[in-house]
Structure formats: structure tokens, C-alpha cells
Design an enzyme around this catalytic site. Structure first.
Site, PDB file in Angstrom:
ATOM      1  CG  HIS A 126     -11.309  -7.401   5.974  1.00  0.00           C
ATOM      2  ND1 HIS A 126     -10.334  -7.922   6.767  1.00  0.00           N
ATOM      3  CD2 HIS A 126     -11.035  -7.814   4.715  1.00  0.00           C
ATOM      4  CE1 HIS A 126      -9.492  -8.635   6.022  1.00  0.00           C
ATOM      5  NE2 HIS A 126      -9.894  -8.572   4.776  1.00  0.00           N
ATOM      6  CD  GLU A 172      -1.714  -2.427   1.420  1.00  0.00           C
ATOM      7  OE1 GLU A 172      -2.519  -3.339   1.170  1.00  0.00           O
ATOM      8  OE2 GLU A 172      -0.587  -2.619   1.949  1.00  0.00           O
TER       9      GLU A 172
END
Length: 338
Positions: free
Chosen positions: A130, A61
């Protein structure tokens, strides 16, 4: 489009339109090409536009965000995907120290026209990392725009507005409502402003202020209140940085009451900032204290308990009742009745 589409499909439609209209737009992220992304938001785009414009990346990321900043500094409009908001933290150094500061650092010589997309929020029975809703972290950073859609039409228009913006935009997609409803969305290429609230329902008795996946809950609460003769105004904040305070202040100065709703924790949340501004600007005009309905100040629980964490219609109605009762009590005290 001739058939109704969901929010997820509206994202795909907007990305396709942006790729088609502007050769400087490029998409990249983890599994967005061959697989079409973890939620299939980019499904079919690599086949249509080629692997040189819809690019799969490693699981990195920080690298994804850093590459986007570099490309954006040279005029390429990079639209990158982080698979879940919970994975955004390795990218924060690039977003905060570089993307948000590039225009200021170069005294306007360079801009950073990049968009970072990420599904966020709970309600889909996901595991740890999540279901985060940490948008307040990003909205706190000067130079970063933060935009959250709440319907297919707004997802389409706001995403196009974000891609065409010369500032870095964090575009958070509430995955709980990815497929919750379907509406007609015209593929006109028209962008929506990414610094405005949207008044979804006019009302005179109180203002329900929210964004993202809590908008359907607020609209359902407004329907319930209408059956009781209570006229609610529903406002979708949509842009968390900057916030369109003119619309919010106009609404609450009219209704005299505000209930702010978001699923993120209450402490340090966007709702706290909105509440502070309303109180500072409308002191003496309010008919009741500002109420907030938020998630708990805890880590988002696993799926068996997530419904105990997420605010619901009943929680919104409870807050409205407290607001109405507070207003009545103040009237009674002022008149010496009761």
C-alpha cells in the site's frame, strides 16, 4: 469553488468536470461507484452521473486495464482507478504491451486516450503493498505518460489535461498529501500541460528538483535556507515521462547546483535519470556535483519504521550543505587557498 479544497477533492472536482463536459468519458474501478473509492476520490459521482458512467468492477486489475485499452481504442476516454500502486502489477502487461504500443502498432490509425489513476507513496501508516513508489518502472516505458500532481490546483489541471490527452497517462496521486493542505481551485475546466515542469519558487543559489509528496518538504527546506541567506529555486517536475528538461537545464545552468529529491529508492530512480542529463548537458557549468535525496534501496517498511525511510527536510538540508561545501572546496583548490 468558493471554499478551499484539498488535493483529493480537486481530483473529484476534475473527474466531475470531465464527465460533465464529455459524454465519452467513463470511470471504472474497484468500489469507485457505490463507495466512492477507497479514499473517496469518486465520492458522489455515481449518484450524479449514473452507474453506467461510474462503474464498479471486480477485483481484477488486469481486466480493468485491458478493458480500458479496448475502450480507448474505440474513442471512449476511460479513466480507471487502481486502489493502490502496489496493486498495479497485474495491469502492467496491458499497459506495456498494449496501451503504450497501440499508436505505434497501428501506425497512428488508433490512439489510446485512457488514464489510469492510482494513489501511491508512503507516510499514511499503511500495510504491505500500500506504500509503493515505483514510478520509475512506468516512466521507463516509451508511449506511457506519467504525471504526478503536488497541489490541489495542479491535481485539477493536470488530471483534466491527462483525460483530454490522446496517449495513455498514468496519473499517480501522492496519498500522503491528499488532505495535507487546502487552497482555492476554480472549476474553470482549464487543463494544465502534462509535459511541463512548474517553477514554484525562483532562486539563484541552487535548484531543488522534486515531485509529488516531497514538494512540501522542498518548499519547507527552501524557507529554512532563505533564513540563512541561501536563495533556492524549487521546481516541481510533475511529468515524469516526458520530462521537461528545458526547464530543468535552464534552472541549473543559472544556479550551478542541483539537489534532486524523491521518496522512491535511489537506484534506477527518476532522480538518477535527471542527474545524468544535467551532467551530460551542463558539464563544466556546474558549481558542485548533483546531489540526490531519496528513499532507501529497500522494501518500504511497515508504519513503525516508515519515517526512517522517507526523506525529510533535514535530509534535504544536509544535501544542500554538501553541495555548497563541494563548491567552496573546488574554489579553494582552484585558487590554491585553504
Amino acid at each position: 469553488m468558493n471554499e478551499p479544497i484539498c488535493l483529493l477533492e480537486a481530483v473529484n472536482l476534475a473527474l466531475a468536470r470531465a464527465l460533465d463536459d464529455d459524454p465519452e468519458v467513463i470511470l471504472f474501478g474497484e468500489d469507485i461507484g457505490h463507495n466512492g473509492g477507497v479514499f473517496r476520490a469518486t465520492d458522489g459521482l455515481a449518484k450524479r452521473f449514473g452507474a453506467h458512467r461510474v462503474v464498479d468492477t471486480p477485483l481484477a486489475e488486469n481486466m480493468i486495464a485491458g478493458t480500458a485499452v479496448g475502450m480507448a481504442s474505440q474513442g471512449i476516454r476511460a479513466v480507471v482507478e487502481i486502489q493502490f500502486m502496489g496493486f498495479i502489477f497485474p495491469a502492467l502487461e496491458q499497459l506495456i504491451a498494449h496501451a503504450a504500443r497501440l499508436r505505434h502498432r497501428t501506425r497512428g490509425r488508433l490512439s489510446c486516450p485512457m488514464v489510469l489513476r492510482a494513489p501511491y507513496g508512503g507516510g499514511i501508516h499503511a500495510p504491505e503493498h500500500h506504500s509503493e513508489s515505483t514510478e520509475a518502472l512506468l516512466a521507463h516505458i516509451p508511449g506511457l505518460r506519467v504525471v504526478i500532481p503536488s497541489s490541489p490546483a495542479r491535481a485539477y489541471g493536470l488530471l483534466l489535461g491527462a483525460i483530454r490527452c490522446d496517449d495513455p497517462v498514468i496519473f499517480l496521486e501522492p496519498k500522503r498529501i491528499y488532505r495535507a493542505s487546502r487552497t482555492l481551485v476554480e472549476d474553470s475546466g482549464a487543463a494544465l500541460p502534462i509535459d511541463r515542469c512548474f517553477t514554484l519558487r525562483e532562486g539563484a543559489d541552487l535548484s531543488l528538483i522534486s515531485y509529488g509528496a516531497m514538494i512540501p518538504e522542498c518548499l519547507a527546506a527552501a524557507d529554512n535556507l532563505a533564513e540563512r541567506g541561501i536563495d533556492s529555486e524549487v521546481i516541481d517536475v510533475a511529468s515524469l515521462n516526458p520530462i521537461d528538461y528545458d526547464t530543468l537545464l535552464a534552472s541549473v545552468s543559472k544556479t550551478g547546483r542541483a539537489v534532486i529529491v524523491h521518496e522512491a529508492p535511489g537506484k534506477g530512480g527518476v532522480g538518477a535519470d535527471i542527474s545524468a542529463v544535467l551532467n551530460e548537458q551542463l558539464w563544466g557549468q556546474m558549481r558542485a556535483p548533483v546531489m540526490r535525496v531519496t528513499g532507501l534501496d529497500t522494501v518500504m517498511p511497515y508504519y513503525r519504521n516508515e519515517q526512517h525511510y522517507l526523506p525529510g527536510v533535514s535530509d534535504i538540508l544536509d544535501a544542500v550543505d554538501k553541495s555548497l561545501e563541494a563548491g567552496r572546496n573546488e574554489i579553494l583548490q582552484a585558487t590554491g587557498s585553504g
